[in-house]
Design an enzyme around this catalytic site. Structure first.
Site, mmCIF file in Angstrom:
data_model
loop_
_atom_site.group_PDB
_atom_site.id
_atom_site.type_symbol
_atom_site.label_atom_id
_atom_site.label_comp_id
_atom_site.label_asym_id
_atom_site.label_seq_id
_atom_site.Cartn_x
_atom_site.Cartn_y
_atom_site.Cartn_z
ATOM 1 N N GLU A 55 32.101 35.733 -3.880
ATOM 2 C CA GLU A 55 33.278 36.612 -3.855
ATOM 3 C C GLU A 55 33.968 36.555 -5.210
ATOM 4 O O GLU A 55 34.253 35.475 -5.724
ATOM 5 C CB GLU A 55 34.245 36.156 -2.757
ATOM 6 C CG GLU A 55 35.610 36.845 -2.795
ATOM 7 C CD GLU A 55 36.649 36.122 -1.949
ATOM 8 O OE1 GLU A 55 37.860 36.287 -2.240
ATOM 9 O OE2 GLU A 55 36.274 35.395 -1.010
ATOM 10 N N THR A 85 40.880 39.080 -2.619
ATOM 11 C CA THR A 85 42.301 39.351 -2.878
ATOM 12 C C THR A 85 42.575 40.852 -2.784
ATOM 13 O O THR A 85 43.229 41.445 -3.635
ATOM 14 C CB THR A 85 42.755 38.782 -4.234
ATOM 15 O OG1 THR A 85 42.226 37.465 -4.411
ATOM 16 C CG2 THR A 85 44.276 38.672 -4.301
ATOM 17 N N LYS A 145 38.738 35.077 7.841
ATOM 18 C CA LYS A 145 38.964 34.047 6.834
ATOM 19 C C LYS A 145 40.203 33.258 7.240
ATOM 20 O O LYS A 145 41.269 33.842 7.444
ATOM 21 C CB LYS A 145 39.167 34.721 5.468
ATOM 22 C CG LYS A 145 39.866 33.869 4.416
ATOM 23 C CD LYS A 145 40.126 34.728 3.194
ATOM 24 C CE LYS A 145 41.139 34.075 2.267
ATOM 25 N NZ LYS A 145 41.354 34.877 1.050
#
Length: 215
Positions: A55, A85, A145
């Site tokens: 990521e 993000t 997550k």
């Protein structure tokens, strides 16, 4: 590791896509603010170690360049690269154009989940409370997550599995080779590491986790 190029069109397909993406390794790598050259080096370290998924967080124009280059190299090696993000719907088409195959958000925003669905990109939202997990389940999600995982603690995952046995968690935030096993033992499916990729001693420990047979 091979991955389907078919774009998930439903929550069931998205869950199956994450199942496949994270099937081979209980670890993923997060590259935050590294710049292009360092991102490429760290991604290569992760892939060589046996970590399939990387990521790249998107918080600057340089991050977008890093994502584009890491995604290009990932495609060459058959690896999956995501964009992290994600806090605005405006980031989604940029991430997709740069080659991101999935999106990660620090929190749970139903609008972002829907926007990702409209673009046909799997979304991994961030959760840290039972209410957020319940809302994510209501949106049809099974992969989430958990952030910040170190602050939540390994016992959080043991407790949350009671009411939500179907949820699969990626533990993110404060994770490294010294505590990853504790969280995996608590039922976490994937632990996300970052700075550990630059520590030779931790790399050896991470390699050991990747070759566990009891997960």
């Amino acid at each position: 590791m091979s991955h389907s190029t078919h774009t998930p069109t439903s929550t069931e397909a998205t869950a199956a896509w994450f199942d496949q993406t994270f099937a081979a390794a209980p670890l993923m790598a997060i590259l935050r603010g590294t710049g292009v050259e360092r991102a490429v080096a760290l991604a290569s370290t992760a892939w060589d170690l046996g970590i399939d998924s990387v990521e790249v967080t998107l918080q600057s124009d340089e991050d977008l360049q890093a994502l584009r280059e890491v995604a290009r190299l990932g495609d060459e090696r058959g690896k999956v690269v995501g964009a992290g993000t994600i806090v605005s719907a405006r980031q989604i088409p940029l991430a997709a154009a740069a080659g991101a195959r999935y999106l990660v958000s620090p929190g749970l925003d139903p609008r972002l989940v829907h926007a990702a669905g409209e673009h046909g990109i799997p979304m991994l939202p961030g959760v840290s409370t039972p209410s957020e997990v319940q809302l994510a389940c209501d949106l049809g999600l099974t992969w989430m997550k958990a952030f910040p995982a170190l602050w939540l603690g390994a016992d959080w995952f043991r407790h949350i599995r009671g009411p939500f046995p179907q949820v699969r968690f990626v533990a993110t935030g404060g994770m490294d080779a010294t505590n990853a096993r504790q969280f995996l033992d608590a039922g976490v499916r994937v632990v996300a590491v970052g700075s550990a990729l630059e520590d030779p001693q931790q790399l050896e420990l991470l390699a050991g986790l990747l070759h566990r047979t009891d997960i």
